[in-house]
Design a protein around this motif. Structure first.
Motif, PDB file in Angstrom:
ATOM      1  N   ALA A   1      42.272  -9.666  43.281  1.00 54.85           N
ATOM      2  CA  ALA A   1      42.709  -8.351  43.765  1.00 54.85           C
ATOM      3  C   ALA A   1      41.517  -7.523  44.221  1.00 54.85           C
ATOM      4  CB  ALA A   1      43.478  -7.620  42.664  1.00 54.85           C
TER       5      ALA A   1
ATOM      6  N   TYR B   1      56.523  -5.407  39.726  1.00 54.84           N
ATOM      7  CA  TYR B   1      55.934  -5.428  41.073  1.00 54.84           C
ATOM      8  C   TYR B   1      56.827  -4.693  42.060  1.00 54.84           C
ATOM      9  CZ  TYR B   1      55.038  -7.366  45.733  1.00 54.84           C
ATOM     10  OH  TYR B   1      54.832  -7.517  47.071  1.00 54.84           O
TER      11      TYR B   1
ATOM     12  N   ALA C   1      43.884 -13.046  39.003  1.00 58.25           N
ATOM     13  CA  ALA C   1      44.550 -11.922  39.668  1.00 58.25           C
ATOM     14  C   ALA C   1      43.582 -10.751  39.830  1.00 58.25           C
ATOM     15  CB  ALA C   1      45.785 -11.492  38.885  1.00 58.25           C
ATOM     16  N   LEU C   2      42.821 -10.438  38.776  1.00 57.75           N
ATOM     17  CA  LEU C   2      41.910  -9.287  38.858  1.00 57.75           C
ATOM     18  C   LEU C   2      40.797  -9.537  39.865  1.00 57.75           C
ATOM     19  CD1 LEU C   2      41.575  -8.012  35.184  1.00 57.75           C
ATOM     20  CD2 LEU C   2      42.733  -6.938  37.125  1.00 57.75           C
TER      21      LEU C   2
ATOM     22  N   MET D   1      46.186 -11.241  48.591  1.00 54.62           N
ATOM     23  CA  MET D   1      45.870  -9.831  48.370  1.00 54.62           C
ATOM     24  C   MET D   1      45.672  -9.105  49.697  1.00 54.62           C
ATOM     25  SD  MET D   1      45.492  -7.547  46.069  1.00 54.62           S
ATOM     26  CE  MET D   1      44.851  -5.882  45.931  1.00 54.62           C
TER      27      MET D   1
ATOM     28  N   THR E   1      48.322  -6.763  42.270  1.00 57.32           N
ATOM     29  CA  THR E   1      47.707  -7.544  41.193  1.00 57.32           C
ATOM     30  C   THR E   1      48.774  -8.288  40.397  1.00 57.32           C
ATOM     31  OG1 THR E   1      46.053  -5.793  41.065  1.00 57.32           O
ATOM     32  CG2 THR E   1      46.047  -7.420  39.308  1.00 57.32           C
TER      33      THR E   1
ATOM     34  N   GLN F   1      44.468 -16.667  46.311  1.00 56.21           N
ATOM     35  CA  GLN F   1      44.735 -15.318  45.804  1.00 56.21           C
ATOM     36  C   GLN F   1      44.156 -14.241  46.725  1.00 56.21           C
ATOM     37  OE1 GLN F   1      46.984 -15.297  43.570  1.00 56.21           O
ATOM     38  NE2 GLN F   1      46.147 -15.325  41.509  1.00 56.21           N
TER      39      GLN F   1
END
Lengths: 301, 276
Positions: free
Chosen positions: A92, A289, A88-89, A180, A226, A176
């Motif tokens: 993102a 979220y 995710a990081l 994003m 994220t 991902q």
């Protein structure tokens, strides 16, 4: 329920003779749909949630939930969370960067249209095909691997990490980053050039602008996105199942192994306990979220 | 200032090349891999592509997946469209509930849902049928969010109430209203919903694998252990097929190509405890 009650009361008052009969007949129209989702969506959910509190003998207690204490389960959850946080990081940051490149370009341009439609397709790209794509690229005999090896670079100095957690992070980035871009682009579009001009006319430089204007405005959107990426990676099963053939290093694979009868180790009760854990984590993440998204929506309009 | 702008353009170009490589190289690598000959210096060959249809397991799975696409699409439209129209006309209070339910599969991970579906499918296998086509019952749930979003956009664009009242006052029955008034007016939205459903069903792996049914993706995964070339060429073929479908949507729709992810990420619809 109170809304229905009020409405019935209103109809009763206006049309005393018909009111009682009309309402139930109208409701019949929604029955097939509600019955269907009741059977194939709500019932399975109830089976998971309720089943987690019933032991093998059918009595209600917490014994299945206690299996969550087993070392391999704890390890699977730790790996899943770690995998999801990392993918995710990285996703993102990389996705935000790509979105920024797009947002600073021509809003009607070919580049933007190509990237956004490609992102729409790739964000849902997953499963077996995605796993194969990376096996064909950086697998043992993959195109890029062989190419780099010919030039004296070995991307696998130790073990072949593609079939392990680090590999999953790289592979997950493939959906991902596009996700994003889709989520973060609207926030970037909401940034007005006037704000930068205002910062500059007040004597601020680029750092001041990002630190005190754009940064704080984009932070909730970035954080929210994220979280969405976290939930996305945390829930993913197919890609991992196609890539990793042995062991159950992450929760979705562990659940898969617990319910697949041919493995011989099936334990539906424990699978429900693990699934309930996933529901709780995903629910918390998704509620945060939507809270963050609402915060962003306030100034985007 | 000018130097700064030039530097920024270089930065943009470098970024685009890097991202382009990350997303295009794996696709290209699949083509490369599927056209390799056996042996070190073997020439390029299309054998892996031409032999797709010689694997009975694979062809059976392709047929099953295509049948699943058709059944799921039909079920989805029959179940969802009349309900959505009816709710708009007669049960506006229920609209929020229907929307919440339809978007719920985005929030509940498929791997969680399948845990609850296993006993239901076990029951169905014993008492009703254990045919692979029963999978379409669960697939309807998976496609609900995308179908709902697509058809909701379509219905919002027409005046359902006036059209229906006009048709009814001229003596049309409800089935006639659906078939001759509603459907023709939102055919683009329905087509979008159908194509998204087909793309999703063709790519589905989780449910089929864990219910021990062999659909296209499961067959590809199994074949991957025996003949990587053929399984990768089949994977590329199914990917191309889905991609062509999505291109068809964007041309027929003449709008921004609808994306599965756009539905999945719209914050307005994610208020619940959720996703894939």
């Amino acid at each position: 329920m109170t809304a229905a009650g009020n409405a019935a009361a209103v109809i009763d008052a206006g049309r005393p003779l018909q009111g009682g009969r009309r309402l139930p007949l109208t409701w019949l129209g929604a029955v097939p749909f509600l019955a269907y989702v009741g059977l194939f969506l709500l019932l399975p959910t109830v089976i998971v949630v309720a089943g987690a509190f019933v032991d093998k003998n059918g009595s209600v207690n917490l014994s299945e939930l206690q299996t969550l204490n087993q070392p391999y389960v704890v390890k699977a959850y730790m790996s899943s969370v770690l995998l999801s946080v990392e993918s995710a990081l990285i996703g993102a940051v990389a996705g935000a960067l790509l979105a920024y490149v797009i947002a600073t370009g021509n809003p009607q341009g070919l580049l933007r249209r190509t990237v956004t439609s490609a992102a729409g397709v790739l964000a849902q790209f997953g499963g077996v095909t995605l796993a194969f794509a990376f096996i064909a690229t950086i697998g043992g005999a993959g195109f890029l691997r062989v190419f780099l090896l010919d030039h004296g670079i070995d991307i696998y100095p130790g073990n072949i990490w593609l079939y392990d957690l680090p590999g999953l992070i790289v592979v997950y980035l493939y959906f991902q980053i596009p996700l994003m871009v889709l989520v973060f682009l609207p926030a970037l579009d909401g940034i007005r050039p006037q704000w930068r001009e205002a910062t500059e006319s007040l004597g601020g430089n680029a750092w001041h602008y990002w630190r005190y204007v754009a940064g704080p405005l984009l932070a909730p959107a970035f954080l929210g996105a994220t979280l969405l990426l976290f939930a996305n990676s945390f829930s993913a099963y197919a890609t991992a199942a196609a890539l990793i053939n042995q062991g159950n290093p992450i929760v979705p694979l562990a659940i898969g192994n617990l319910i697949q009868s041919e493995v011989g180790l099936s334990d539906p009760g424990q699978a429900k306990a693990l699934a309930l854990g996933m529901i709780v984590i995903v629910a918390v993440v998704m509620i945060s979220y939507s809270v963050l998204q609402r915060r962003t929506a306030r100034w985007l309009q | 200032m000018k130097a700064g702008r030039a530097r920024f353009q270089v930065f943009r170009a470098v970024m685009l090349v890097l991202f382009g490589a990350f997303f295009l190289v794996p696709i290209g690598a699949m083509f490369e891999f599927s056209t390799r000959g056996t042996g070190i210096a073997a020439p390029r060959t299309w054998a892996a592509w031409t032999s797709i249809l010689t694997y009975p397991d694979l062809t059976n799975a392709i047929v099953a997946s295509l049948e699943l696409c058709v059944i799921t699409s039909i079920l989805m439209v029959i179940l969802l469209l009349p309900t959505m129209v009816w709710v708009r006309l007669r049960l506006p209070r229920l609209r929020g509930v229907i929307e919440f339910i339809c978007l719920l599969p985005l929030t509940i991970p498929a791997i969680v849902l399948i845990v609850g579906l296993v006993p239901i499918y076990y029951f169905m296998a014993l008492n009703i049928s254990d045919n692979i086509l029963t999978l379409s019952l669960a697939y309807v749930i998976l496609v609900l969010p995308y179908a709902y979003r697509s058809m909701d956009v379509g219905l919002a664009a027409i005046d359902v109430k006036t059209l229906t009242e006009a048709a009814r006052s001229l003596g049309a029955s409800w089935p006639t209203v659906m078939a001759r008034i509603i459907v023709p007016n939102i055919r683009v939205a329905i087509l979008n919903a159908l194509l998204l459903s087909v793309a999703l069903v063709l790519g589905e792996f989780t449910f089929a694998n864990l219910l021990s049914y062999v659909n296209l993706q499961v067959a590809i995964a199994q074949l991957g252990r025996a003949n990587a070339g053929v399984s990768i060429s089949t994977a590329v073929a199914s990917l191309l097929f889905a991609f062509v479908l999505l291109m068809v949507i964007s041309f027929v729709g003449r709008r921004r190509p609808p994306s599965l992810a756009a539905a999945a990420t719209d914050p307005q619809y994610l208020t619940s405890g959720q996703r894939t």
